[in-house]
Design an enzyme around this catalytic site. Structure first.
Site, short mmCIF file in Angstrom:
data_model
loop_
_atom_site.label_atom_id
_atom_site.label_comp_id
_atom_site.label_asym_id
_atom_site.label_seq_id
_atom_site.Cartn_x
_atom_site.Cartn_y
_atom_site.Cartn_z
N HIS A 123 -1.49 -7.75 5.71
CA HIS A 123 -0.28 -8.31 5.10
C HIS A 123 0.84 -7.27 5.17
O HIS A 123 0.62 -6.13 5.59
CB HIS A 123 -0.53 -8.79 3.67
CG HIS A 123 -0.88 -7.72 2.67
ND1 HIS A 123 -2.02 -6.94 2.77
CD2 HIS A 123 -0.24 -7.31 1.54
CE1 HIS A 123 -2.06 -6.12 1.73
NE2 HIS A 123 -1.00 -6.30 0.98
N ASP A 138 2.45 -0.38 1.67
CA ASP A 138 1.30 0.53 1.58
C ASP A 138 0.13 0.08 2.45
O ASP A 138 -0.98 0.62 2.35
CB ASP A 138 0.86 0.70 0.12
CG ASP A 138 0.47 -0.60 -0.57
OD1 ASP A 138 0.91 -1.68 -0.13
OD2 ASP A 138 -0.30 -0.55 -1.56
N HIS A 139 0.38 -0.88 3.33
CA HIS A 139 -0.61 -1.29 4.33
C HIS A 139 -0.07 -1.18 5.76
O HIS A 139 -0.83 -1.35 6.71
CB HIS A 139 -1.09 -2.72 4.05
CG HIS A 139 -1.87 -2.83 2.78
ND1 HIS A 139 -3.25 -2.85 2.73
CD2 HIS A 139 -1.47 -2.86 1.48
CE1 HIS A 139 -3.66 -2.92 1.48
NE2 HIS A 139 -2.59 -2.92 0.70
N ASP A 185 -5.96 -6.88 -0.15
CA ASP A 185 -5.57 -7.15 -1.53
C ASP A 185 -5.83 -8.59 -1.95
O ASP A 185 -5.19 -9.10 -2.88
CB ASP A 185 -4.10 -6.80 -1.74
CG ASP A 185 -3.82 -5.31 -1.56
OD1 ASP A 185 -4.78 -4.55 -1.30
OD2 ASP A 185 -2.65 -4.91 -1.66
#
Length: 255
Positions: free
Chosen positions: A56, A60-61, A133
């Site tokens: 996604h 932070d990904h 997540d």
């Protein structure tokens, strides 16, 4: 042969993962929170990236991707529905798509809820699912964009995978998730044992990710909305599981 999967701590509490095939030498990275630890691990292992799989669009990904691609010009794969918010993609995928890494099929699952367009990658031959997540260790992602019924449907989809599936989720939130879980499922002996195991692991500086789907189904309250003990604890006996899930998520948001 199953892929060799390596967990890489990133930032303060994120995880990235490398999935490597020793025969072909192909290596896939799942999510790119920051470049430094990932590049260092590739050097340590002597591996070269062939693919990057993005779950996604949250920073932070994905924020480490540019620095990684400078060293490893890999094929970047992500959700077609999220392409307008992701880094440039070489391959856009939707639920039901199957592509190959080192000859192993990778199935795409839409697990929207935390965000719209969030996907998970399921590798049945390696018995691994990368959930970021959506489904997390003893938890699930906060509903920033989706609805509770949408997330419940996504979690139910993941819960239908084989119990032996290893769940690679995106954050080290397990200890805080455990503190909440016991408030809605206090008499669950399996949960109490897991809390003790988590506390020991964290005290030793060890990660609590990955976990198994069987363990999540036995202890994760976000997967257990149909369980009568949780429904009684919440005062929602015989309620629709999606409604129970919504109440659990609301309580966690306030916890």
């Amino acid at each position: 042969m199953p892929l060799e999967i390596v967990t890489i701590p990133c930032l303060s509490d994120n995880y990235a993962f490398l999935a490597h095939d020793a025969v072909s030498g192909n290596t896939a990275l799942i999510d790119a929170p920051e470049s430094g630890p990932i590049l260092a691990e590739l050097v340590r292992l002597g591996w070269t990236l062939s693919h990057v799989l993005l779950t996604h669009h949250h920073w932070d990904h994905v924020d480490g991707l540019a620095g990684i691609l400078e060293k490893h010009p890999a094929t970047v794969i992500g959700a077609a529905a999220d392409a307008h918010r992701l880094p440039p993609l070489d391959q856009r995928v939707v639920e039901g798509d199957v592509f190959e890494i080192a000859g192993e099929p990778v199935q795409v699952l839409d697990v929207s809820g935390h965000t719209i367009g969030h996907i998970a990658f399921y590798m049945p031959q390696s018995a691994a699912v990368f959930t970021a997540d959506s489904l997390m260790a003893l938890g699930c992602g906060r509903l920033f964009e989706g609805t509770a019924p949408q997330m419940w449907a996504s979690l139910s989809k993941l819960a239908a995978l084989p119990d032996e599936t290893i769940v690679y989720s995106g954050h080290e939130y397990t200890q805080s998730n455990a503190k909440f879980a016991v408030t809605v499922d206090p008499d669950n002996a399996a949960l109490q044992q897991r809390v003790a195991d988590i506390d020991r692991a964290r005290a030793a500086g060890e990660p609590t990710v990955p976990s198994t789907l069987a363990l999540e189904k036995a202890t994760n309250p976000f997967l257990r909305a149909a369980d009568s003990a949780i429904q009684v604890q919440l005062g929602m006996t015989d309620s629709d599981p999606a409604s129970v899930f919504a109440e659990v998520r609301t309580r966690k948001d306030r916890f």
